[in-house]
Design an enzyme around this catalytic site. Sequence first.
Site, PDB file in Angstrom:
ATOM      1  N   ASP A  11      67.880  83.708  70.549  1.00  0.00           N
ATOM      2  CA  ASP A  11      68.223  83.192  68.994  1.00  0.00           C
ATOM      3  C   ASP A  11      69.059  82.093  68.932  1.00  0.00           C
ATOM      4  O   ASP A  11      70.232  82.225  69.393  1.00  0.00           O
ATOM      5  CB  ASP A  11      68.944  84.537  68.534  1.00  0.00           C
ATOM      6  CG  ASP A  11      69.052  84.356  66.909  1.00  0.00           C
ATOM      7  OD1 ASP A  11      68.223  84.725  66.014  1.00  0.00           O
ATOM      8  OD2 ASP A  11      70.272  83.873  66.531  1.00  0.00           O
ATOM      9  N   TYR A  41      73.859  75.627  65.234  1.00  0.00           N
ATOM     10  CA  TYR A  41      74.424  75.863  66.388  1.00  0.00           C
ATOM     11  C   TYR A  41      74.722  74.477  67.149  1.00  0.00           C
ATOM     12  O   TYR A  41      75.745  74.402  68.088  1.00  0.00           O
ATOM     13  CB  TYR A  41      73.920  76.964  67.101  1.00  0.00           C
ATOM     14  CG  TYR A  41      73.721  78.178  66.661  1.00  0.00           C
ATOM     15  CD1 TYR A  41      74.401  78.581  65.407  1.00  0.00           C
ATOM     16  CD2 TYR A  41      72.905  79.317  67.092  1.00  0.00           C
ATOM     17  CE1 TYR A  41      74.146  79.747  64.757  1.00  0.00           C
ATOM     18  CE2 TYR A  41      72.956  80.420  66.404  1.00  0.00           C
ATOM     19  CZ  TYR A  41      73.417  80.852  65.373  1.00  0.00           C
ATOM     20  OH  TYR A  41      73.337  82.004  64.907  1.00  0.00           O
ATOM     21  N   LYS A  60      66.896  78.602  62.772  1.00  0.00           N
ATOM     22  CA  LYS A  60      67.161  79.034  61.351  1.00  0.00           C
ATOM     23  C   LYS A  60      67.493  77.586  60.632  1.00  0.00           C
ATOM     24  O   LYS A  60      67.863  76.701  61.103  1.00  0.00           O
ATOM     25  CB  LYS A  60      68.158  79.657  61.107  1.00  0.00           C
ATOM     26  CG  LYS A  60      68.266  81.066  61.964  1.00  0.00           C
ATOM     27  CD  LYS A  60      69.894  81.786  62.102  1.00  0.00           C
ATOM     28  CE  LYS A  60      69.888  83.014  63.098  1.00  0.00           C
ATOM     29  NZ  LYS A  60      70.082  82.261  64.456  1.00  0.00           N
ATOM     30  N   HIS A 120      69.034  80.922  56.759  1.00  0.00           N
ATOM     31  CA  HIS A 120      70.324  81.242  57.504  1.00  0.00           C
ATOM     32  C   HIS A 120      71.158  82.017  56.624  1.00  0.00           C
ATOM     33  O   HIS A 120      71.859  83.040  57.067  1.00  0.00           O
ATOM     34  CB  HIS A 120      70.893  80.036  58.044  1.00  0.00           C
ATOM     35  CG  HIS A 120      72.051  80.298  59.522  1.00  0.00           C
ATOM     36  ND1 HIS A 120      72.242  79.257  60.343  1.00  0.00           N
ATOM     37  CD2 HIS A 120      72.707  81.246  59.800  1.00  0.00           C
ATOM     38  CE1 HIS A 120      72.847  80.018  61.241  1.00  0.00           C
ATOM     39  NE2 HIS A 120      73.354  80.952  60.862  1.00  0.00           N
TER      40      HIS A 120
END
Length: 277
Positions: free
Chosen positions: A49, A54, A79, A112
């Site tokens: 994931d 990120y 996301k 998200h």
Amino acid sequence: MIILDLSSTKKLHNGITIPRLGLGVYKVPEEQVYDTVSSALDLGYRHIDTASFYGNEEGVGKAVHNSGIPREEIFVTSKVWNDDQGYENTLKAFDRSMDKLGFEYLDLFLIHWPVPDVFPETWKALEKVYEKRQTRAIGVSNFLDHHLGELAKTANETPVVDQIELHPKLTQKSTVDYCREHHIAVESWSPLGRAKYLDDSALVKMAGKYDKSVAQLIIRWHLENNLIVIPKSTNASRQKENAAVFDFEISPEDKKYMDQMNENLRIGSHPDNTKGL
């Protein structure tokens, strides 16, 4: 519930399956994520994931490509971030994520956070990439039951997953109940509460009964509650420990105790306050 090993999956409402236990890579820097994902895949994890926010999609993609494991055997989620929401922006953000990952398709693409007034249009973009079969499934993250209800007013597709902060001290019952009523799978992020209560005396004593760590006990609790769970660890030995949860079952009494630990203790942001994200 029979959950045998790391290959155990849950069928989503659109017919595809997702591994029940995966690896989250939030805050894993790009230079570290390749080794993190590689070690997890070596241990048998088949669910990774990530997210554009990120900043490590490229490393995730390289680790998947270089693993020697057929792409179709690894389930990867990404996301769309808040600043990229809206119909056209989301389509562009999806393309950027795919370029970084280096994939021909994604397994699951999520919104998200439920940015007010924007997420219905963002969802239309997700429906578009799903219609074009660029992703095998679409879902949401951090949506509460009232966000899901609002989305349902204009959506053509029901999200297959709602990924929410969930752990014994934040069980989010109303949202979980809504999801189950509408056949939306619930996926737990921060399933260990970012280690904030791994020294809880009752849980320490309980875990000792099973000859397990508190982290293993909590991960098992998620699985027995029919939740998809994505603990994060950059350490191979900890990844191995997190996956060693298939050789015991929590007693009804202990599970009842854990089910009643909720204190609405939120570690991350509240989904109704997305402006500061």
